[in-house]
Write a protein that holds these residues in place. Structure first.
Motif, PDB file in Angstrom:
ATOM      1  N   VAL A 128      43.970  37.691  45.101  1.00 35.80           N
ATOM      2  CA  VAL A 128      44.766  36.767  45.913  1.00 35.80           C
ATOM      3  C   VAL A 128      44.825  35.363  45.327  1.00 35.80           C
ATOM      4  O   VAL A 128      45.504  34.494  45.876  1.00 35.80           O
ATOM      5  CB  VAL A 128      44.278  36.716  47.379  1.00 35.80           C
ATOM      6  N   ASN A 129      44.127  35.134  44.233  1.00 37.49           N
ATOM      7  CA  ASN A 129      44.134  33.818  43.613  1.00 37.49           C
ATOM      8  C   ASN A 129      45.295  33.680  42.638  1.00 37.49           C
ATOM      9  O   ASN A 129      45.571  34.585  41.860  1.00 37.49           O
ATOM     10  CB  ASN A 129      42.803  33.545  42.907  1.00 37.49           C
ATOM     11  N   LYS A 130      45.956  32.565  42.710  1.00 40.05           N
ATOM     12  CA  LYS A 130      47.122  32.303  41.868  1.00 40.05           C
ATOM     13  C   LYS A 130      46.755  32.444  40.387  1.00 40.05           C
ATOM     14  O   LYS A 130      45.730  31.956  39.944  1.00 40.05           O
ATOM     15  CB  LYS A 130      47.637  30.895  42.149  1.00 40.05           C
ATOM     16  N   GLY A 131      47.589  33.142  39.668  1.00 41.78           N
ATOM     17  CA  GLY A 131      47.389  33.303  38.231  1.00 41.78           C
ATOM     18  C   GLY A 131      46.511  34.473  37.843  1.00 41.78           C
ATOM     19  O   GLY A 131      46.352  34.762  36.663  1.00 41.78           O
ATOM     20  N   SER A 132      45.920  35.165  38.802  1.00 34.45           N
ATOM     21  CA  SER A 132      45.074  36.307  38.477  1.00 34.45           C
ATOM     22  C   SER A 132      45.949  37.530  38.231  1.00 34.45           C
ATOM     23  O   SER A 132      46.655  37.986  39.123  1.00 34.45           O
ATOM     24  CB  SER A 132      44.094  36.587  39.615  1.00 34.45           C
ATOM     25  N   ARG A 133      45.907  38.030  37.026  1.00 33.24           N
ATOM     26  CA  ARG A 133      46.738  39.182  36.679  1.00 33.24           C
ATOM     27  C   ARG A 133      45.901  40.369  36.222  1.00 33.24           C
ATOM     28  O   ARG A 133      46.414  41.296  35.627  1.00 33.24           O
ATOM     29  CB  ARG A 133      47.740  38.777  35.607  1.00 33.24           C
ATOM     30  N   LEU A 134      44.602  40.331  36.489  1.00 32.32           N
ATOM     31  CA  LEU A 134      43.736  41.421  36.049  1.00 32.32           C
ATOM     32  C   LEU A 134      44.106  42.735  36.722  1.00 32.32           C
ATOM     33  O   LEU A 134      44.390  42.775  37.915  1.00 32.32           O
ATOM     34  CB  LEU A 134      42.275  41.107  36.371  1.00 32.32           C
ATOM     35  N   SER A 135      44.042  43.817  35.966  1.00 31.14           N
ATOM     36  CA  SER A 135      44.343  45.131  36.518  1.00 31.14           C
ATOM     37  C   SER A 135      43.093  45.852  37.004  1.00 31.14           C
ATOM     38  O   SER A 135      43.197  46.895  37.642  1.00 31.14           O
ATOM     39  CB  SER A 135      45.065  45.986  35.473  1.00 31.14           C
ATOM     40  N   VAL A 136      41.928  45.307  36.706  1.00 33.41           N
ATOM     41  CA  VAL A 136      40.652  45.861  37.150  1.00 33.41           C
ATOM     42  C   VAL A 136      39.780  44.692  37.573  1.00 33.41           C
ATOM     43  O   VAL A 136      39.644  43.725  36.815  1.00 33.41           O
ATOM     44  CB  VAL A 136      39.941  46.648  36.030  1.00 33.41           C
TER      45      VAL A 136
END
Length: 152
Positions: A128-136
């Motif tokens: 939910v944090n802006k800029g977080s694009r991790l898939s795991v």
């Protein structure tokens, strides 16, 4: 046992793919981000995982799967015909990791990204944090329980 969240496009691999044959094992491969790969390497048999549908019409946490074995080298990295091929990786020094997962269940209702963002108890969840694009990513127990409540 640890808790995790993995993101996937449901037309590539979604909760319905797992539910179609609940006893089958599906390899979670193709992860090509070092931080996400490091999280995969921390997974262990029995860990529970939320499956999050992304890049689709209905985005959100859709179901639960479980890790059914130890992480291992992602074989796609060695296949020159795979979109996940990595010419800098070798069987002697693999860069990328996969884990096998099995279906646990579909949530009673999809927990949308908007719902996740509006829950104060999920403010520290990387998703939910802006800029977080991790898939795991890891999920703490209180966050896990909050998402389960939101699915009811």
């Amino acid at each position: 046992m640890a808790k995790w969240l993995v993101k996937s496009e449901p037309d590539e691999c979604g909760i319905d793919d797992f539910a179609a044959d609940p006893q089958s094992v599906i390899p979670w491969d193709g992860v090509r981000n070092y931080q996400a790969r490091n999280f995969l390497r921390q997974m262990a048999e029995g860990d529970e995982v939320f499956l999050y549908h992304s890049s689709c019409r209905h985005i959100g946490v859709a179901g639960i799967v479980t890790v059914v074995g130890a992480p291992y080298p992602d074989t796609a990295q060695f296949d020159p015909h795979s979109p996940y091929f990595d010419p800098k990786s070798s069987p002697e020094d693999p860069r990328w990791t996969a884990v096998d997962m099995r279906y646990v269940g579909t949530l009673p209702s999809l927990v949308s990204l908007a719902t996740l963002k509006s829950a104060p108890e999920l403010a520290d969840l990387p998703l939910v944090n802006k800029g977080s694009r991790l898939s795991v990513m890891p999920v703490r127990e209180p966050e896990w329980q909050a998402i389960l409540r939101l699915a009811e």
